[in-house]
Write an enzyme that holds these catalytic residues in place. Structure first.
Site, short mmCIF file in Angstrom:
data_model
loop_
_atom_site.label_atom_id
_atom_site.label_comp_id
_atom_site.label_asym_id
_atom_site.label_seq_id
_atom_site.Cartn_x
_atom_site.Cartn_y
_atom_site.Cartn_z
N LYS A 5 -13.17 28.20 -28.26
CA LYS A 5 -12.62 29.55 -28.23
C LYS A 5 -13.18 30.31 -27.02
CE LYS A 5 -12.89 29.60 -33.25
NZ LYS A 5 -13.09 30.44 -34.45
N TYR A 34 -3.22 30.95 -36.48
CA TYR A 34 -4.02 31.37 -37.65
C TYR A 34 -3.15 31.91 -38.79
CZ TYR A 34 -8.65 30.77 -35.48
OH TYR A 34 -9.81 30.25 -34.93
N PHE A 65 -9.93 40.19 -41.40
CA PHE A 65 -10.35 39.96 -40.02
C PHE A 65 -9.25 39.34 -39.15
CE2 PHE A 65 -11.77 36.44 -42.74
CZ PHE A 65 -11.16 35.35 -42.11
N THR A 89 -18.23 27.28 -41.21
CA THR A 89 -17.55 28.40 -40.54
C THR A 89 -18.55 29.46 -40.08
OG1 THR A 89 -15.61 28.01 -41.91
CG2 THR A 89 -15.77 30.17 -40.86
N ASN A 114 -17.93 32.04 -33.40
CA ASN A 114 -18.45 30.71 -33.77
C ASN A 114 -17.94 29.60 -32.86
OD1 ASN A 114 -15.87 30.49 -34.73
ND2 ASN A 114 -16.42 30.21 -36.88
N HIS A 160 -12.97 25.71 -32.83
CA HIS A 160 -12.05 25.49 -33.95
C HIS A 160 -11.80 24.00 -34.11
CE1 HIS A 160 -8.45 25.74 -36.47
NE2 HIS A 160 -7.98 24.77 -35.69
N GLU A 162 -1.10 21.68 -35.82
CA GLU A 162 -1.79 22.34 -34.70
C GLU A 162 -1.57 21.59 -33.39
OE1 GLU A 162 -5.19 24.63 -37.37
OE2 GLU A 162 -5.79 22.86 -36.23
P1 ADP Z 1 -12.89 27.47 -39.76
O1 ADP Z 1 -12.74 27.95 -38.33
O2 ADP Z 1 -14.28 26.96 -40.02
O3 ADP Z 1 -11.81 26.47 -40.16
P2 ADP Z 1 -11.49 29.55 -41.28
O4 ADP Z 1 -10.21 28.81 -41.09
O5 ADP Z 1 -11.86 30.01 -42.65
O6 ADP Z 1 -12.76 28.73 -40.71
O7 ADP Z 1 -11.47 30.85 -40.36
C1 ADP Z 1 -10.96 30.80 -39.05
C2 ADP Z 1 -11.82 31.64 -38.14
O8 ADP Z 1 -11.77 32.99 -38.58
C3 ADP Z 1 -13.30 31.28 -38.17
O9 ADP Z 1 -13.62 30.18 -37.33
C4 ADP Z 1 -13.92 32.56 -37.67
O10 ADP Z 1 -13.83 32.65 -36.25
C5 ADP Z 1 -13.00 33.62 -38.27
N1 ADP Z 1 -13.58 34.15 -39.52
C6 ADP Z 1 -13.67 33.53 -40.71
N2 ADP Z 1 -14.27 34.31 -41.62
C7 ADP Z 1 -14.56 35.48 -40.97
C8 ADP Z 1 -15.17 36.70 -41.34
N3 ADP Z 1 -15.62 36.90 -42.58
N4 ADP Z 1 -15.30 37.66 -40.41
C9 ADP Z 1 -14.85 37.49 -39.15
N5 ADP Z 1 -14.25 36.36 -38.72
C10 ADP Z 1 -14.11 35.37 -39.62
#
Ligand code: ADP
Length: 168
Positions: free
Chosen positions: A28, A68, A76, A110, A131, A134, A145
């Protein structure tokens, strides 16, 4: 390529070929800006997975919302899509046996606070909103995707010499 191998080894190659899967991995904008591309690519490469597609793109907000779409009800969502479209993203497809599930293990939880040390997020990130990476969370998502981010002709099919040392 493997025509000179004995029959039992050819069968092993066929068995591995049947297990091969592909996953979508993206660094990202925060990971790109922090200079973590080589560090992250190296972890997938060293594991033995194969890079089959890679490009640096700035997704539009509309595109980020498509990527997404599963999270559109989350509070968020808007900020997340703004962030994903705020700068270059390194989009990749990695191939290998178990790469979808194991790719998620390499990435970590995550929330980087809950990611184990040794994982990408555990070692390199601090908060959930930044983080850095992805990874597709299952076979269906991976398929969708890859299709969203890449044209079929951008996906390379090739053999690397070390495959026979990775898979036997
Ligand atoms: P992952 O990326 O681990 O598959 P998710 O699909 O649940 O996780 O979420 C997608 C992205 O949304 C996360 O990688 C993170 O960047 C963001 N995200 C998830 N939960 C939160 C949160 N509580 N607050 C802010 N951003 C979030």
């Amino acid at each position: 390529m493997f025509l000179d191998l004995p029959a039992y080894m050819l069968q092993e190659q066929d068995a591995h070929a049947a297990e091969m899967e592909r996953t979508f991995i993206a660094i990202k904008p925060d990971g790109v800006q922090r200079g973590l591309i080589s560090e992250i690519v190296a972890r997938f490469e060293r594991k033995g997975f194969k890079l089959v597609a890679i490009k640096l793109v700035v997704p539009s907000k509309d595109f980020a919302q498509k990527h997404y779409h599963d999270l559109k009800e989350r509070p968020f969502f808007n900020g997340l899509c703004d962030f994903l479209s705020s700068g270059p993203v390194l989009a990749m497809v990695w191939e290998g046996e178990g790469v979808i599930k194991y790719g998620r293990k390499l990435i970590g939880a995550t929330d980087p606070q809950k990611s184990e040390p040794g994982t990408i997020r555990g070692d390199l990130a601090v908060v959930v909103g930044r983080n850095i990476i992805h990874g597709s969370d299952g076979p269906e998502t991976a398929k969708d995707e890859i299709k969203l981010w890449f044209k079929p002709e951008e996906l390379n099919t090739y053999t690397i010499n070390s495959e026979k040392w990775v898979y036997g």
